[in-house]
Scaffold this motif. Structure first.
Motif, PDB file in Angstrom:
ATOM      1  N   ASN A  38      69.411   1.761  74.705  1.00  0.00           N
ATOM      2  CA  ASN A  38      68.084   1.262  75.107  1.00  0.00           C
ATOM      3  C   ASN A  38      68.259   0.440  76.398  1.00  0.00           C
ATOM      4  O   ASN A  38      67.320   0.246  77.153  1.00  0.00           O
ATOM      5  N   ALA A  39      69.475  -0.031  76.631  1.00  0.00           N
ATOM      6  CA  ALA A  39      69.763  -0.819  77.838  1.00  0.00           C
ATOM      7  C   ALA A  39      70.055   0.100  79.015  1.00  0.00           C
ATOM      8  O   ALA A  39      70.540   1.216  78.841  1.00  0.00           O
ATOM      9  N   GLY A  40      69.759  -0.398  80.193  1.00  0.00           N
ATOM     10  CA  GLY A  40      70.123   0.334  81.411  1.00  0.00           C
ATOM     11  C   GLY A  40      70.494  -0.704  82.452  1.00  0.00           C
ATOM     12  O   GLY A  40      69.626  -1.318  83.055  1.00  0.00           O
ATOM     13  N   GLY A 128      56.340   0.254  71.088  1.00  0.00           N
ATOM     14  CA  GLY A 128      56.657   0.666  72.466  1.00  0.00           C
ATOM     15  C   GLY A 128      58.165   0.716  72.650  1.00  0.00           C
ATOM     16  O   GLY A 128      58.695   0.258  73.656  1.00  0.00           O
ATOM     17  N   GLY A 131      62.667   4.710  72.120  1.00  0.00           N
ATOM     18  CA  GLY A 131      62.816   6.022  71.465  1.00  0.00           C
ATOM     19  C   GLY A 131      64.264   6.473  71.358  1.00  0.00           C
ATOM     20  O   GLY A 131      64.541   7.658  71.183  1.00  0.00           O
ATOM     21  N   GLN A 225      69.268  -6.345  76.766  1.00  0.00           N
ATOM     22  CA  GLN A 225      67.892  -6.802  76.538  1.00  0.00           C
ATOM     23  C   GLN A 225      67.775  -8.284  76.916  1.00  0.00           C
ATOM     24  O   GLN A 225      68.458  -8.719  77.823  1.00  0.00           O
ATOM     25  N   LEU A 229      63.462 -10.767  73.226  1.00  0.00           N
ATOM     26  CA  LEU A 229      63.420  -9.528  72.437  1.00  0.00           C
ATOM     27  C   LEU A 229      64.374  -9.614  71.251  1.00  0.00           C
ATOM     28  O   LEU A 229      64.572  -8.644  70.521  1.00  0.00           O
ATOM     29  N   VAL A 239      60.015  -6.698  69.287  1.00  0.00           N
ATOM     30  CA  VAL A 239      61.378  -7.084  69.655  1.00  0.00           C
ATOM     31  C   VAL A 239      62.274  -5.863  69.504  1.00  0.00           C
ATOM     32  O   VAL A 239      61.845  -4.835  68.985  1.00  0.00           O
ATOM     33  N   VAL A 274      58.602  -4.595  79.150  1.00  0.00           N
ATOM     34  CA  VAL A 274      58.300  -3.171  78.926  1.00  0.00           C
ATOM     35  C   VAL A 274      57.919  -3.002  77.467  1.00  0.00           C
ATOM     36  O   VAL A 274      58.505  -3.641  76.611  1.00  0.00           O
ATOM     37  N   GLY A 275      56.972  -2.144  77.194  1.00  0.00           N
ATOM     38  CA  GLY A 275      56.554  -1.936  75.815  1.00  0.00           C
ATOM     39  C   GLY A 275      55.437  -2.905  75.466  1.00  0.00           C
ATOM     40  O   GLY A 275      54.945  -3.658  76.313  1.00  0.00           O
ATOM     41  N   GLU A 276      55.084  -2.902  74.173  1.00  0.00           N
ATOM     42  CA  GLU A 276      53.943  -3.720  73.741  1.00  0.00           C
ATOM     43  C   GLU A 276      54.394  -5.157  73.469  1.00  0.00           C
ATOM     44  O   GLU A 276      55.578  -5.458  73.505  1.00  0.00           O
ATOM     45  N   ARG A 304      59.571   3.923  82.369  1.00  0.00           N
ATOM     46  CA  ARG A 304      58.212   3.386  82.136  1.00  0.00           C
ATOM     47  C   ARG A 304      57.900   2.254  83.105  1.00  0.00           C
ATOM     48  O   ARG A 304      58.779   1.448  83.436  1.00  0.00           O
TER      49      ARG A 304
HETATM   50  P1  IMP Z   1      63.987  -0.604  71.087  1.00  0.00           P
HETATM   51  O1  IMP Z   1      65.098  -1.527  71.437  1.00  0.00           O
HETATM   52  O2  IMP Z   1      64.128   0.759  71.702  1.00  0.00           O
HETATM   53  O3  IMP Z   1      63.751  -0.536  69.608  1.00  0.00           O
HETATM   54  O4  IMP Z   1      62.635  -1.203  71.720  1.00  0.00           O
HETATM   55  C1  IMP Z   1      62.032  -2.391  71.220  1.00  0.00           C
HETATM   56  C2  IMP Z   1      61.398  -3.187  72.361  1.00  0.00           C
HETATM   57  O5  IMP Z   1      62.405  -3.680  73.227  1.00  0.00           O
HETATM   58  C3  IMP Z   1      60.457  -2.366  73.263  1.00  0.00           C
HETATM   59  O6  IMP Z   1      59.433  -3.225  73.734  1.00  0.00           O
HETATM   60  C4  IMP Z   1      61.349  -1.969  74.415  1.00  0.00           C
HETATM   61  O7  IMP Z   1      60.607  -1.694  75.590  1.00  0.00           O
HETATM   62  C5  IMP Z   1      62.180  -3.228  74.557  1.00  0.00           C
HETATM   63  N1  IMP Z   1      63.493  -2.954  75.147  1.00  0.00           N
HETATM   64  C6  IMP Z   1      64.558  -2.389  74.566  1.00  0.00           C
HETATM   65  N2  IMP Z   1      65.604  -2.337  75.405  1.00  0.00           N
HETATM   66  C7  IMP Z   1      65.198  -2.905  76.543  1.00  0.00           C
HETATM   67  C8  IMP Z   1      65.863  -3.193  77.779  1.00  0.00           C
HETATM   68  O8  IMP Z   1      67.048  -2.915  77.990  1.00  0.00           O
HETATM   69  N3  IMP Z   1      65.097  -3.811  78.721  1.00  0.00           N
HETATM   70  C9  IMP Z   1      63.803  -4.177  78.504  1.00  0.00           C
HETATM   71  N4  IMP Z   1      63.157  -3.951  77.367  1.00  0.00           N
HETATM   72  C10 IMP Z   1      63.846  -3.312  76.385  1.00  0.00           C
END
Ligand code: IMP
Length: 430
Positions: A38-40, A128, A131, A225, A229, A239, A274-276, A304
């Motif tokens: 999920n990180a970049g 949000g 995925g 993150q 979060l 979160v 990002v996200g909700e 996004r």
């Molecule tokens: P998940 O970690 O994919 O389950 O996403 C849960 C929430 O954390 C969502 O709002 C994502 O947009 C946010 N999120 C997850 N990883 C990142 C990240 O590396 N940067 C910013 N937001 C993140």
């Protein structure tokens, strides 16, 4: 010997990768402690952009050891792709300079299916997520039905574990989410091959890190993150599912809190999310769009568009407290050039009263209206500024306000993605 944690102090995307890449020059080991792909983490080296999803940002520095800790969740296909990409860009990645915890958990195809299926089902109430299966894999870890890397590389254990878990997860996929079941043979064949390819990188990284500490080596613990979060302290339920705060550095690597010396919080000079989820200082309309375009605020994992807002000192003070932040790195100050006025959120108006503590309830936070302090903006482009004293007075005033309103000293100020665009308020040493 100094061990330092680099933690995102806001909602992620603060520029941690870029800061870790700088500090990696000063340490022996960089260890990622939580999150997954999920990180970049984006780093620009000699004009080339590298985006890392699992591998610590220290991999770009020669002679540094990179460790993926037990708190990280791994999508093996993505990780192997990342290794290949780094190698084809000329970076060294081998079993000597990359070690992966045998206790880390594996993101399986059903985790992604469940993540996507749930979000679809929740409709307007979705989180949000990215995925990538992050929530479901951490959920399986806590529910004691996860598959660890040590399981994946042992065919017999993997087969037995997958049989049991897949049967149960398929029931959930088909009966609750009304999606197609996954077939044991297909998943097994694909994943056993990934295990084979990863085997040489696997080790007991907690032992490794503690042995290095005993030898006087320095470790940088790289968070993913951001603290807002964090599953415990973030704006729950909006979160991620891991401990993104500094505490995660210990549980996610097997190194004791007594071994950590400094905690560097990374924050942008404004805010994004990002996200909700609640975001009191969000800027709606043209100014928000302008900031997004100037800052290139699009997710490095999902593409996004990020929501943009003013710097939130209430949120940052909270973040400093829960993480024990000893100093700050402020990123993307250059993005604010050209604005007439710059605002900092110093309180929230909630039902007619001004509050200065970050509320635990997302519902309350959703209904908080920001209370701002304003300063004049500056017109100058900051790309050639070489010292803090060369910054325009308004930019320095903003940094002072950040220090005063958060109570945390600033150490590093970043003015762009490349390695040289950085200022220090004092010595660059650990
Ligand atoms: P998940 O970690 O994919 O389950 O996403 C849960 C929430 O954390 C969502 O709002 C994502 O947009 C946010 N999120 C997850 N990883 C990142 C990240 O590396 N940067 C910013 N937001 C993140």
């Amino acid at each position: 010997m100094t061990n330092i944690v680099v933690v995102g102090a806001q909602w992620g995307d603060e520029g941690k990768g870029r800061i870790v890449d700088l500090l990696a020059e000063k340490v022996d080991i960089v260890a990622r402690y939580q999150g997954g792909n999920n990180a970049g983490h984006t780093i620009v080296v000699d004009g080339e952009t590298v985006v890392l999803h699992h591998i610590p940002s220290g991999i770009l520095r020669e002679k540094r050891l990179s460790v993926i800790g037990n708190g990280v969740v791994i999508d093996p296909k993505v990780l192997l792709g990342e290794i290949d990409k780094l190698r084809s860009s000329g970076y060294r990645v081998d079993e000597e300079n990359l070690k992966i915890s045998d206790r880390s958990h594996i993101i399986m195809p059903y985790h992604k299916e469940i993540d996507i299926g749930r979000e679809e089902r929740m409709g307007a109430n979705k989180i949000g997520t990215t995925g990538r299966g992050i929530g479901p894999v951490y959920e399986d870890k806590a529910a004691r039905r996860g598959i660890k890397l040590s399981d994946l590389i042992d065919p017999e254990t993997f087969s037995a574990r997958l049989q049991t878990v897949l049967e149960e997860r398929n029931l959930y996929l088909t009966r609750v989410l009304e999606r197609e079941p996954l077939h044991f043979e297909t998943v097994y064949e694909e994943y056993i091959d990934y295990g084979e390819q990863l085997r040489g990188f696997v080790s007991d990284t907690s032992k490794l890190l503690n042995d290095f500490i005993a030898d006087g080596k320095s470790i940088l613990f790289e968070g993913a993150q951001g603290a807002l979060l964090d599953v415990d302290f973030g704006t729950y339920p909006y979160v991620t599912s891991s401990s993104a705060g500094s505490g995660g550095a210990c549980t996610g690597t097997g190194v004791s809190p007594t071994k950590i010396d400094r905690i560097l919080g990374v924050a942008k000079a404004y805010s994004t999310r990002v996200g909700e989820g609640p975001f009191p200082s969000e800027i709606h309309g043209d100014l928000g769009t302008k900031l997004r375009d100037q800052g290139g605020e699009f997710g490095s994992t999902t593409g996004r568009p990020r929501r943009c807002g003013w710097f939130d000192a209430v949120a940052l003070r909270y973040s400093a407290r829960i993480n024990g932040i000893s100093e700050l790195a402020i990123t993307k100050l250059d993005v604010l050039s050209g604005l007439d006025t710059i605002k900092i959120c110093v309180g929230y108006n909630y039902e007619g009263k001004v509050i200065t503590e970050f509320p635990s309830s997302a519902q309350v936070l959703q209904n908080c209206k920001p209370v701002y302090q304003e300063i004049d903006g500056w017109k100058e482009n900051l790309s050639n500024v070489k010292t803090i004293l060369d910054l325009p007075p308004s930019a320095r005033a903003l940094l002072n306000m950040i220090e005063e309103t958060t109570g945390v000293p600033i150490w590093i100020v970043s003015l762009g993605p490349s390695r040289e665009k950085v200022l220090y308020t004092r010595d660059f040493s650990l």
